[in-house]
Scaffold this motif. Structure first.
Motif, PDB file in Angstrom:
ATOM      1  N   PHE A 103       0.797  -1.229   0.000  1.00  0.00           N
ATOM      2  CA  PHE A 103       0.000   0.000   0.000  1.00  0.00           C
ATOM      3  C   PHE A 103       0.829   1.279   0.000  1.00  0.00           C
ATOM      4  CE2 PHE A 103      -1.234   2.929   3.505  1.00  0.00           C
ATOM      5  CZ  PHE A 103      -2.006   3.819   2.757  1.00  0.00           C
ATOM      6  N   PRO A 104       1.828   1.443   0.894  1.00  0.00           N
ATOM      7  CA  PRO A 104       2.589   2.695   0.879  1.00  0.00           C
ATOM      8  C   PRO A 104       3.334   2.933  -0.432  1.00  0.00           C
ATOM      9  CG  PRO A 104       2.976   1.480   2.914  1.00  0.00           C
ATOM     10  CD  PRO A 104       2.280   0.555   1.978  1.00  0.00           C
ATOM     11  N   VAL A 105       3.748   1.845  -1.111  1.00  0.00           N
ATOM     12  CA  VAL A 105       4.485   1.990  -2.370  1.00  0.00           C
ATOM     13  C   VAL A 105       3.621   2.664  -3.419  1.00  0.00           C
ATOM     14  CG1 VAL A 105       5.627   0.751  -4.255  1.00  0.00           C
ATOM     15  CG2 VAL A 105       5.915  -0.023  -1.884  1.00  0.00           C
ATOM     16  N   PHE A 106       2.412   2.143  -3.610  1.00  0.00           N
ATOM     17  CA  PHE A 106       1.525   2.718  -4.621  1.00  0.00           C
ATOM     18  C   PHE A 106       0.968   4.066  -4.178  1.00  0.00           C
ATOM     19  CE2 PHE A 106       1.439  -1.792  -5.749  1.00  0.00           C
ATOM     20  CZ  PHE A 106       1.656  -1.711  -7.115  1.00  0.00           C
ATOM     21  N   ALA A 107       0.677   4.204  -2.877  1.00  0.00           N
ATOM     22  CA  ALA A 107       0.116   5.462  -2.384  1.00  0.00           C
ATOM     23  C   ALA A 107       1.070   6.632  -2.585  1.00  0.00           C
ATOM     24  CB  ALA A 107      -0.236   5.333  -0.904  1.00  0.00           C
ATOM     25  N   SER A 108       2.358   6.368  -2.567  1.00  0.00           N
ATOM     26  CA  SER A 108       3.342   7.446  -2.702  1.00  0.00           C
ATOM     27  C   SER A 108       3.832   7.640  -4.133  1.00  0.00           C
ATOM     28  CB  SER A 108       4.545   7.171  -1.790  1.00  0.00           C
ATOM     29  OG  SER A 108       5.155   5.935  -2.119  1.00  0.00           O
ATOM     30  N   THR A 109       3.465   6.720  -5.057  1.00  0.00           N
ATOM     31  CA  THR A 109       3.962   6.832  -6.433  1.00  0.00           C
ATOM     32  C   THR A 109       2.877   7.154  -7.457  1.00  0.00           C
ATOM     33  OG1 THR A 109       3.779   4.417  -6.698  1.00  0.00           O
ATOM     34  CG2 THR A 109       5.920   5.296  -6.037  1.00  0.00           C
ATOM     35  N   ILE A 110       1.630   6.793  -7.183  1.00  0.00           N
ATOM     36  CA  ILE A 110       0.542   7.104  -8.110  1.00  0.00           C
ATOM     37  C   ILE A 110       0.097   8.542  -7.876  1.00  0.00           C
ATOM     38  CG2 ILE A 110      -1.822   6.565  -8.791  1.00  0.00           C
ATOM     39  CD1 ILE A 110      -1.265   3.663  -8.144  1.00  0.00           C
ATOM     40  N   LEU A 111       0.181   9.361  -8.908  1.00  0.00           N
ATOM     41  CA  LEU A 111      -0.041  10.795  -8.780  1.00  0.00           C
ATOM     42  C   LEU A 111      -1.446  11.180  -9.227  1.00  0.00           C
ATOM     43  CD1 LEU A 111       3.406  11.984 -10.205  1.00  0.00           C
ATOM     44  CD2 LEU A 111       2.808  11.407  -7.839  1.00  0.00           C
ATOM     45  N   VAL A 112      -1.853  12.373  -8.848  1.00  0.00           N
ATOM     46  CA  VAL A 112      -3.184  12.869  -9.172  1.00  0.00           C
ATOM     47  C   VAL A 112      -3.272  13.229 -10.654  1.00  0.00           C
ATOM     48  CG1 VAL A 112      -2.623  15.270  -8.592  1.00  0.00           C
ATOM     49  CG2 VAL A 112      -5.005  14.457  -8.417  1.00  0.00           C
ATOM     50  N   LYS A 113      -4.442  12.981 -11.242  1.00  0.00           N
ATOM     51  CA  LYS A 113      -4.663  13.293 -12.653  1.00  0.00           C
ATOM     52  C   LYS A 113      -5.780  14.308 -12.866  1.00  0.00           C
ATOM     53  CE  LYS A 113      -1.658  10.675 -14.784  1.00  0.00           C
ATOM     54  NZ  LYS A 113      -0.637  11.249 -15.679  1.00  0.00           N
ATOM     55  N   GLY A 114      -6.884  14.155 -12.153  1.00  0.00           N
ATOM     56  CA  GLY A 114      -8.033  15.008 -12.418  1.00  0.00           C
ATOM     57  C   GLY A 114      -8.595  15.749 -11.226  1.00  0.00           C
ATOM     58  N   LEU A 115      -8.385  15.251 -10.024  1.00  0.00           N
ATOM     59  CA  LEU A 115      -8.914  15.920  -8.837  1.00  0.00           C
ATOM     60  C   LEU A 115      -8.186  17.240  -8.599  1.00  0.00           C
ATOM     61  CD1 LEU A 115      -9.304  12.944  -6.316  1.00  0.00           C
ATOM     62  CD2 LEU A 115     -11.114  14.145  -7.544  1.00  0.00           C
ATOM     63  N   PRO A 116      -8.878  18.235  -8.044  1.00  0.00           N
ATOM     64  CA  PRO A 116      -8.260  19.552  -7.822  1.00  0.00           C
ATOM     65  C   PRO A 116      -7.330  19.557  -6.604  1.00  0.00           C
ATOM     66  CG  PRO A 116     -10.524  19.571  -7.018  1.00  0.00           C
ATOM     67  CD  PRO A 116     -10.320  18.234  -7.693  1.00  0.00           C
ATOM     68  N   LEU A 117      -6.333  18.689  -6.648  1.00  0.00           N
ATOM     69  CA  LEU A 117      -5.352  18.586  -5.569  1.00  0.00           C
ATOM     70  C   LEU A 117      -3.953  18.532  -6.165  1.00  0.00           C
ATOM     71  CD1 LEU A 117      -7.004  15.770  -3.378  1.00  0.00           C
ATOM     72  CD2 LEU A 117      -6.937  18.200  -2.820  1.00  0.00           C
ATOM     73  N   ALA A 118      -2.998  19.121  -5.453  1.00  0.00           N
ATOM     74  CA  ALA A 118      -1.602  18.960  -5.842  1.00  0.00           C
ATOM     75  C   ALA A 118      -1.140  17.576  -5.375  1.00  0.00           C
ATOM     76  CB  ALA A 118      -0.747  20.045  -5.205  1.00  0.00           C
ATOM     77  N   ASN A 119      -0.042  17.079  -5.965  1.00  0.00           N
ATOM     78  CA  ASN A 119       0.469  15.775  -5.562  1.00  0.00           C
ATOM     79  C   ASN A 119       0.844  15.748  -4.077  1.00  0.00           C
ATOM     80  OD1 ASN A 119       0.258  14.368  -8.031  1.00  0.00           O
ATOM     81  ND2 ASN A 119       2.076  15.409  -8.799  1.00  0.00           N
ATOM     82  N   SER A 120       1.336  16.891  -3.563  1.00  0.00           N
ATOM     83  CA  SER A 120       1.689  16.984  -2.145  1.00  0.00           C
ATOM     84  C   SER A 120       0.461  16.869  -1.242  1.00  0.00           C
ATOM     85  CB  SER A 120       2.423  18.295  -1.866  1.00  0.00           C
ATOM     86  OG  SER A 120       1.588  19.408  -2.161  1.00  0.00           O
ATOM     87  N   GLN A 121      -0.732  17.114  -1.816  1.00  0.00           N
ATOM     88  CA  GLN A 121      -1.980  16.971  -1.075  1.00  0.00           C
ATOM     89  C   GLN A 121      -2.646  15.630  -1.357  1.00  0.00           C
ATOM     90  OE1 GLN A 121      -3.885  20.349  -2.798  1.00  0.00           O
ATOM     91  NE2 GLN A 121      -2.929  21.831  -1.407  1.00  0.00           N
ATOM     92  N   PHE A 122      -2.463  15.129  -2.586  1.00  0.00           N
ATOM     93  CA  PHE A 122      -3.115  13.883  -2.990  1.00  0.00           C
ATOM     94  C   PHE A 122      -2.574  12.689  -2.221  1.00  0.00           C
ATOM     95  CE2 PHE A 122      -3.687  10.335  -6.137  1.00  0.00           C
ATOM     96  CZ  PHE A 122      -5.076  10.321  -6.117  1.00  0.00           C
ATOM     97  N   VAL A 123      -1.262  12.648  -2.001  1.00  0.00           N
ATOM     98  CA  VAL A 123      -0.653  11.516  -1.302  1.00  0.00           C
ATOM     99  C   VAL A 123      -1.183  11.400   0.135  1.00  0.00           C
ATOM    100  CG1 VAL A 123       1.497  10.536  -0.441  1.00  0.00           C
ATOM    101  CG2 VAL A 123       1.395  11.450  -2.761  1.00  0.00           C
ATOM    102  N   PRO A 124      -1.159  12.477   0.951  1.00  0.00           N
ATOM    103  CA  PRO A 124      -1.746  12.343   2.301  1.00  0.00           C
ATOM    104  C   PRO A 124      -3.247  12.105   2.263  1.00  0.00           C
ATOM    105  CG  PRO A 124      -1.057  14.611   1.893  1.00  0.00           C
ATOM    106  CD  PRO A 124      -0.492  13.782   0.787  1.00  0.00           C
ATOM    107  N   PHE A 125      -3.917  12.588   1.199  1.00  0.00           N
ATOM    108  CA  PHE A 125      -5.353  12.309   1.041  1.00  0.00           C
ATOM    109  C   PHE A 125      -5.595  10.813   0.883  1.00  0.00           C
ATOM    110  CE2 PHE A 125      -8.760  11.578  -2.151  1.00  0.00           C
ATOM    111  CZ  PHE A 125      -9.852  11.927  -1.374  1.00  0.00           C
ATOM    112  N   ILE A 126      -4.777  10.150   0.053  1.00  0.00           N
ATOM    113  CA  ILE A 126      -4.921   8.711  -0.156  1.00  0.00           C
ATOM    114  C   ILE A 126      -4.602   7.940   1.123  1.00  0.00           C
ATOM    115  CG2 ILE A 126      -3.917   6.726  -1.357  1.00  0.00           C
ATOM    116  CD1 ILE A 126      -5.969   8.310  -2.984  1.00  0.00           C
ATOM    117  N   PHE A 127      -3.576   8.371   1.847  1.00  0.00           N
ATOM    118  CA  PHE A 127      -3.266   7.726   3.122  1.00  0.00           C
ATOM    119  C   PHE A 127      -4.454   7.843   4.082  1.00  0.00           C
ATOM    120  CE2 PHE A 127       1.076   7.546   1.713  1.00  0.00           C
ATOM    121  CZ  PHE A 127       1.655   6.525   2.460  1.00  0.00           C
ATOM    122  N   THR A 128      -5.097   9.009   4.089  1.00  0.00           N
ATOM    123  CA  THR A 128      -6.262   9.218   4.956  1.00  0.00           C
ATOM    124  C   THR A 128      -7.411   8.301   4.565  1.00  0.00           C
ATOM    125  OG1 THR A 128      -5.636  11.535   5.296  1.00  0.00           O
ATOM    126  CG2 THR A 128      -7.908  10.920   5.815  1.00  0.00           C
TER     127      THR A 128
END
Length: 426
Positions: free
Chosen positions: A269-294
């Motif tokens: 889980f942490p591997v994919f959560a930290s490497t798969i980046l945002v494409k369409g949601l209005p979030l920066a990657n720095s926000q998307f990664v902690p969002f996915i962890f949440t």
């Protein structure tokens, strides 16, 4: 005597609030009970130290080890290796010593307090010492913290097995709460500042919070006399009075294999959560990664809560079915690689839909993790006959927890290699 906490047969007065069927007790009702709340809080205390060290890792890499040094580059992998290996070895050692379970709960929490006070002092005085000394000191403290956590978990699961499955669930839910809170905080921080920059004051607050959680857990445990129900076995008891591993494995093999398999699969889980980046949601990657962890942690928490539903507690939902359930979670792996492939594509159609589907996948992955783990631990006391077996089962099951986490962390490196190789090809 066999535990029958969830049948219509009466129990002793001490546990009368749990004599009815589980469907009559909502989660909100249970957390109002002092005993349940104690197990829940100790569950939080089990995972909070690890999350605290994990949350401080960026601070250590950036502010203490200055990013480009050797110590900074090997910090994360060294911390993971030291933690999992020391925990596994100590759990094996503890499992052979089937006594003093109640005391282990408190001893482990006391050691956590000591570790995080020392970490706080080391953080304040970091300029006084060389980087190698600080690195070695932190690794030693990580090892002690892992051993302390193993000690507390060994003790509290022995206690929970005797008190009944609902208290095993309380510990599991507490661990999930300890996972949710830091990820939510990190997600909120990502909107206001650079999450890679953390102040010394913030790190000290992390450490003091961990010590405070351990102190409160000790107070609740003592005040509510949680360990009073355990069988008193002296440290010098004869080997004949101990429960052999073969007895536990014969009765619990499907449950412990479920726990082992679940953690092995989950560590991707942490591997994919930290490497798969945002494409369409209005979030920066720095926000998307902690969002996915949440999202994952919220799924994990929900899975642990619903594990107490009657259909999962039913004898028809056998340990073998739980094991099959844990194996089916492997189907998540190719789905994650599919989203990793989408992530490497330059142009994707419906990017927001793909982000939402990926978010749903992470939620379900977290939910099934918490669900299988909680069901497995809740069924352990039901599969055993005597209180002695139930107490000793705490150490036995923890071996499979540590072994699963260790193997999962090793296999996660392979996932990183596959993802990086695929990205270079495409």
């Amino acid at each position: 005597m066999r535990s029958e906490e969830y049948t219509d047969s009466p129990r002793d007065e001490q546990d009368s609030s749990y004599t009815e069927s589980t469907e009559r007790h909502s989660f909100i009702t249970m957390i109002k009970d002092a005993k349940y709340l104690t197990f829940l809080f100790i569950g939080i205390g089990l995972l909070w130290p690890w999350n605290c060290i994990l949350g401080a890792s960026q601070y250590f890499k950036h502010d203490v080890f200055l990013d480009n040094t050797l110590w900074s580059k090997i910090f994360a992998s060294s911390m993971m290796t030291v933690s999992t290996v020391s925990s596994t070895l100590f759990n094996i050692w503890l499992a052979k010593r089937q006594h003093s379970y109640s005391e282990r709960v408190v001893r482990g929490l006391i050691w956590e307090i000591i570790v995080f006070i020392i970490l706080g002092i080391l953080t304040l005085l970091k300029s006084w010492f060389s980087l190698p000394f600080i690195f070695i000191s932190i690794m030693v403290l990580v090892a002690i913290s892992s051993v302390a956590t193993a000690m507390t978990q060994n003790g509290i699961m022995a206690v929970a097995n005797v008190h009944g499955p609902v208290f095993s669930q309380a510990v599991m839910v507490g661990q999930a709460v300890a996972g949710v809170l830091p990820s939510v905080v990190l997600f909120i921080i990502s909107f206001s500042s650079d999450p890679s920059r953390q102040s010394t004051g913030g790190i000290l607050f992390y450490f003091l919070t961990t010590a405070a959680v351990s102190i409160v857990s000790i107070i609740l445990y003592r005040v509510n006399q949680i360990g009073a129900k355990l069988v008193n076995v002296s440290p010098g008891s004869s080997p004949s009075s101990q429960v052999p591993f073969s007895v536990h494995y014969d009765k619990l093999k499907h449950l412990v294999l479920s726990i082992f398999t679940t953690f092995v699969v989950t560590l991707i889980f942490p591997v994919f959560a930290s490497t798969i980046l945002v494409k369409g949601l209005p979030l920066a990657n720095s926000q998307f990664v902690p969002f996915i962890f949440t999202i994952w942690n919220l799924g994990d928490l929900y899975g642990r809560i619903i594990a107490d539903w009657p259909q999962f507690r039913s004898p028809k939902f056998t340990p073998f079915k739980v094991f099959v359930y844990s194996l089916l979670r492997m189907l998540f792996v190719p789905l994650f690689f599919l989203f990793s492939r989408v992530n490497s594509s330059e142009h994707t159609s419906s990017p927001m839909v793909k982000d939402l589907l990926y978010t749903l996948l992470q939620f379900l992955f977290g939910l099934t993790n918490g669900h299988v783990i909680s069901i497995s631990f809740m069924k352990v006391p039901e599969a055993l006959t005597t209180d002695e077996e139930k107490e000793a089962a705490g150490g036995f099951t923890n071996i499979f927890v540590s072994a699963g986490l260790t193997l999962g962390s090793v296999l996660s490196y392979g996932c990183v290699f596959i993802i990086e190789s695929y990205s270079k090809v495409h």
